[in-house]
Motif scaffolding. Structure first.
Motif, short mmCIF file in Angstrom:
data_model
loop_
_atom_site.label_atom_id
_atom_site.label_comp_id
_atom_site.label_asym_id
_atom_site.label_seq_id
_atom_site.Cartn_x
_atom_site.Cartn_y
_atom_site.Cartn_z
N TRP A 149 -3.33 -11.33 -4.07
CA TRP A 149 -3.46 -11.61 -5.18
C TRP A 149 -2.59 -10.61 -6.17
CZ3 TRP A 149 -2.78 -16.77 -4.98
CH2 TRP A 149 -2.24 -17.33 -6.85
N GLY A 150 -2.95 -9.54 -6.35
CA GLY A 150 -2.36 -8.52 -7.39
C GLY A 150 -3.54 -7.63 -8.18
N PHE A 151 -4.65 -8.32 -7.92
CA PHE A 151 -6.04 -7.97 -9.27
C PHE A 151 -6.21 -6.84 -8.75
CE2 PHE A 151 -6.68 -12.62 -9.40
CZ PHE A 151 -6.26 -12.28 -10.93
N ASN A 152 -6.58 -5.79 -9.63
CA ASN A 152 -6.97 -4.15 -9.36
C ASN A 152 -8.32 -5.16 -8.87
OD1 ASN A 152 -8.96 -1.94 -9.43
ND2 ASN A 152 -7.04 -1.74 -11.61
N PRO A 153 -8.91 -4.09 -7.40
CA PRO A 153 -9.78 -3.62 -6.99
C PRO A 153 -11.16 -3.96 -7.49
CG PRO A 153 -8.46 -2.91 -6.17
CD PRO A 153 -7.45 -3.01 -6.96
N GLU A 154 -11.21 -2.46 -9.16
CA GLU A 154 -12.62 -2.97 -9.38
C GLU A 154 -12.53 -3.97 -11.17
OE1 GLU A 154 -12.95 1.35 -10.88
OE2 GLU A 154 -11.39 1.95 -9.43
N GLY A 155 -11.53 -5.01 -11.12
CA GLY A 155 -11.56 -5.90 -11.55
C GLY A 155 -10.36 -6.29 -12.66
N GLY A 156 -10.86 -6.63 -13.68
CA GLY A 156 -10.10 -7.07 -14.35
C GLY A 156 -8.82 -8.07 -14.30
N THR A 157 -7.79 -8.23 -15.37
CA THR A 157 -6.55 -8.92 -15.14
C THR A 157 -5.55 -8.28 -14.38
OG1 THR A 157 -5.16 -7.98 -17.15
CG2 THR A 157 -7.10 -9.68 -17.19
N LEU A 158 -4.44 -8.82 -14.60
CA LEU A 158 -3.08 -8.71 -13.53
C LEU A 158 -3.01 -7.42 -13.20
CD1 LEU A 158 -1.61 -12.13 -11.99
CD2 LEU A 158 -2.91 -10.21 -10.00
#
Length: 255
Positions: A67-76
């Motif tokens: 989808w475009g999220f950072n693989p470590e988490g957080g927002t786009l």
């Protein structure tokens, strides 16, 4: 009115099987991935459940990264990298997006939430920083709160609605009471046209009535009712006969 498939932000994910280098190597060797054709989302909340090692977190990570999220988490907008440990699954997924785009989104994974908190503090400390990012999380550094409190701060403050939220074991740091509060908060956000995909072990969260439960096991991925999940069956059996279960679990093995 709740989102249904036609208006969901993420309608389905398809594994591009002809591009998979080998189904003998990780993560494609996982039964849930090896058998994957298309995973369709029908309701505003989808739970991915299964035993440790079944691939639910790997699949959720793949969906998030695709989808475009950072693989470590957080927002786009979060672009940090602490350690590139994510799998290549996302490169082999094709996502069918809905007509409407989410106005908000967040990928929360328990194992790397510390890194997200550190990144927020780092951005807030930069000389050219604008409004503090921590304001969106309740105004206090996530590192100045307990693990559970920092999780809860994101749910209650950062998640605004009309969003796509992918959560990996959000119950990891939450008490049963906080899990129930999270369930109520999730219902509020679903009412604000949000979609959740959650990997979890929590029977409390799985009890949400407007959800699909997808079980990942040796046979692949299939939809099941709450009452047929091992999480529910074992928890109920233990609570209904705690003394008997403990007696069997703690008995000395015969020599």
């Amino acid at each position: 009115m709740f989102l249904m498939n036609a208006s969901l932000f993420l309608r389905h994910a398809e594994l591009l099987r002809d591009r998979v280098p080998s189904f003998q190597s990780y993560p494609f060797s996982l039964p849930a991935v090896r058998s994957l054709q298309r995973l369709t989302f029908h309701r505003p909340v989808t739970f991915l459940v299964g035993e440790n090692g079944s691939g639910k977190s790997t699949l959720l990570e793949g969906l998030a990264a695709a989808w475009g999220f950072n693989p470590e988490g957080g927002t786009l907008n979060f672009s940090f990298e602490t350690r590139a440990s994510h799998s290549a699954l996302y490169r082999h997924l094709r996502l069918a997006r809905g007509v409407h785009r989410p106005k908000d989104g967040f990928f929360l994974r328990a194992e790397s939430y510390y890194n997200v908190a550190s990144y927020i503090d780092q951005l807030d400390e930069e000389p050219e920083a604008g409004p503090l990012i921590r304001t969106a999380f309740g105004g206090k550094s996530l590192h100045e709160q307990s693990h559970g409190e920092s999780f809860f701060a994101a749910f209650m403050n950062r998640f605004r609605g009309t969003g796509l939220y992918l959560l990996d074991e959000p119950e990891a740091a939450l008490s049963p009471m906080r899990q129930m509060t999270l369930l109520a908060r999730m219902h509020q956000l679903v009412g604000r046209h949000s979609q959740f995909i959650i990997a979890t072990h929590s029977p409390i969260l799985m009890s949400y009535p407007y959800a699909d439960i997808c079980l990942l096991d040796e046979d692949g991925i299939r939809s099941v009712p709450l009452e047929e999940t091992e999480h529910f069956v074992i928890t109920r059996a233990f609570m209904n006969d705690r003394e008997g279960m403990l007696r069997e679990l703690l008995s000395e093995p015969e020599e």
